[in-house]
Design a protein around this motif. Structure first.
Motif, mmCIF file in Angstrom:
data_model
loop_
_atom_site.group_PDB
_atom_site.id
_atom_site.type_symbol
_atom_site.label_atom_id
_atom_site.label_comp_id
_atom_site.label_asym_id
_atom_site.label_seq_id
_atom_site.Cartn_x
_atom_site.Cartn_y
_atom_site.Cartn_z
ATOM 1 N N PHE A 98 -0.030 -1.188 -11.040
ATOM 2 C CA PHE A 98 1.195 -0.925 -10.309
ATOM 3 C C PHE A 98 0.884 -0.992 -8.660
ATOM 4 O O PHE A 98 1.624 -1.663 -7.977
ATOM 5 C CB PHE A 98 1.908 0.343 -10.643
ATOM 6 C CG PHE A 98 2.918 0.694 -9.850
ATOM 7 C CD1 PHE A 98 4.170 0.117 -10.074
ATOM 8 C CD2 PHE A 98 2.787 1.605 -8.818
ATOM 9 C CE1 PHE A 98 5.184 0.220 -9.182
ATOM 10 C CE2 PHE A 98 3.898 2.293 -8.094
ATOM 11 C CZ PHE A 98 4.827 1.302 -8.309
ATOM 12 N N LEU A 99 -0.272 -0.164 -8.310
ATOM 13 C CA LEU A 99 -0.367 -0.014 -7.052
ATOM 14 C C LEU A 99 -0.861 -1.358 -6.369
ATOM 15 O O LEU A 99 -0.651 -1.655 -5.101
ATOM 16 C CB LEU A 99 -1.244 0.917 -6.650
ATOM 17 C CG LEU A 99 -1.018 2.663 -6.794
ATOM 18 C CD1 LEU A 99 -2.303 3.166 -6.740
ATOM 19 C CD2 LEU A 99 -0.025 2.730 -6.000
ATOM 20 N N ASN A 139 8.881 12.540 -4.719
ATOM 21 C CA ASN A 139 9.389 11.727 -3.434
ATOM 22 C C ASN A 139 8.319 11.645 -2.409
ATOM 23 O O ASN A 139 8.171 12.675 -1.824
ATOM 24 C CB ASN A 139 10.687 12.518 -2.999
ATOM 25 C CG ASN A 139 11.203 11.553 -1.781
ATOM 26 O OD1 ASN A 139 10.857 10.405 -1.556
ATOM 27 N ND2 ASN A 139 11.876 12.273 -1.074
ATOM 28 N N HIS A 140 7.437 10.765 -2.343
ATOM 29 C CA HIS A 140 6.268 10.674 -1.611
ATOM 30 C C HIS A 140 6.320 9.966 -0.611
ATOM 31 O O HIS A 140 6.702 8.491 -0.761
ATOM 32 C CB HIS A 140 4.935 10.588 -2.473
ATOM 33 C CG HIS A 140 3.904 10.416 -1.540
ATOM 34 N ND1 HIS A 140 3.282 11.504 -0.800
ATOM 35 C CD2 HIS A 140 2.925 9.189 -1.108
ATOM 36 C CE1 HIS A 140 2.041 11.113 -0.247
ATOM 37 N NE2 HIS A 140 1.906 9.780 -0.249
ATOM 38 N N MET A 181 6.648 3.593 3.522
ATOM 39 C CA MET A 181 6.694 3.319 2.281
ATOM 40 C C MET A 181 7.070 4.905 1.412
ATOM 41 O O MET A 181 6.466 5.940 1.751
ATOM 42 C CB MET A 181 5.154 3.026 1.581
ATOM 43 C CG MET A 181 5.250 2.816 0.349
ATOM 44 S SD MET A 181 6.233 1.214 -0.130
ATOM 45 C CE MET A 181 5.061 0.080 0.605
ATOM 46 N N THR A 182 8.211 4.710 0.609
ATOM 47 C CA THR A 182 8.654 5.772 -0.168
ATOM 48 C C THR A 182 8.558 5.449 -1.776
ATOM 49 O O THR A 182 8.665 4.544 -2.320
ATOM 50 C CB THR A 182 10.128 6.068 -0.022
ATOM 51 O OG1 THR A 182 10.403 6.187 1.473
ATOM 52 C CG2 THR A 182 10.659 7.190 -0.766
ATOM 53 N N LEU A 183 7.620 6.461 -2.262
ATOM 54 C CA LEU A 183 7.406 6.465 -3.731
ATOM 55 C C LEU A 183 8.132 7.199 -4.629
ATOM 56 O O LEU A 183 8.342 8.739 -4.227
ATOM 57 C CB LEU A 183 5.819 6.696 -4.099
ATOM 58 C CG LEU A 183 5.587 6.804 -5.571
ATOM 59 C CD1 LEU A 183 5.677 5.386 -6.055
ATOM 60 C CD2 LEU A 183 4.033 7.193 -5.657
ATOM 61 N N THR A 184 8.987 6.992 -5.378
ATOM 62 C CA THR A 184 9.672 7.814 -6.119
ATOM 63 C C THR A 184 9.548 7.596 -7.745
ATOM 64 O O THR A 184 9.130 6.262 -8.167
ATOM 65 C CB THR A 184 11.444 7.766 -6.001
ATOM 66 O OG1 THR A 184 11.753 6.213 -6.066
ATOM 67 C CG2 THR A 184 11.624 8.167 -4.578
ATOM 68 N N ALA A 185 9.763 8.375 -8.531
ATOM 69 C CA ALA A 185 9.649 8.085 -10.135
ATOM 70 C C ALA A 185 10.826 8.552 -10.605
ATOM 71 O O ALA A 185 11.219 9.719 -10.620
ATOM 72 C CB ALA A 185 8.457 8.523 -10.479
ATOM 73 N N VAL A 190 2.107 -3.547 -5.791
ATOM 74 C CA VAL A 190 2.941 -2.623 -4.603
ATOM 75 C C VAL A 190 2.113 -3.314 -3.432
ATOM 76 O O VAL A 190 2.729 -3.756 -2.508
ATOM 77 C CB VAL A 190 2.759 -1.145 -4.724
ATOM 78 C CG1 VAL A 190 3.260 -0.833 -3.397
ATOM 79 C CG2 VAL A 190 3.868 -0.783 -5.837
ATOM 80 N N SER A 214 3.991 -5.994 -0.890
ATOM 81 C CA SER A 214 4.144 -5.341 0.328
ATOM 82 C C SER A 214 3.578 -6.096 1.635
ATOM 83 O O SER A 214 4.082 -6.238 2.287
ATOM 84 C CB SER A 214 3.808 -3.881 0.427
ATOM 85 O OG SER A 214 4.271 -3.026 -0.598
#
Length: 63
Positions: free
Chosen positions: A13-14, A53-54, A43-47, A17, A21
């Motif tokens: 996944f990373l 919410n990072h 960059m906003t990481l949500t799941a 990204v 990006s």
């Protein structure tokens, strides 16, 4: 799920990204959609279904 499969899934996944990006940032710069010497990025990481919410803020020096 075992730890190895979990880690490989995260890395896959990373990697996606990171690659997509970078392409989008390069497109934006090539198309002249920037001004100045630095591009401020976020960059906003949500799941989904979690409280994750990072946010990572940064600057990219332009050519």
């Amino acid at each position: 799920m075992n730890e190895d499969a979990f880690n490989m899934s995260i890395r896959k996944f990373l990697k996606e990204v990171g690659i997509t990006s970078q392409r989008k940032i390069e497109e934006t710069v090539r198309e002249g959609q920037t001004d100045g010497k630095k591009l401020k990025v976020r960059m906003t990481l949500t799941a989904e279904g979690t409280g994750l919410n990072h946010v990572v803020d940064g600057e990219i020096e332009l050519p």
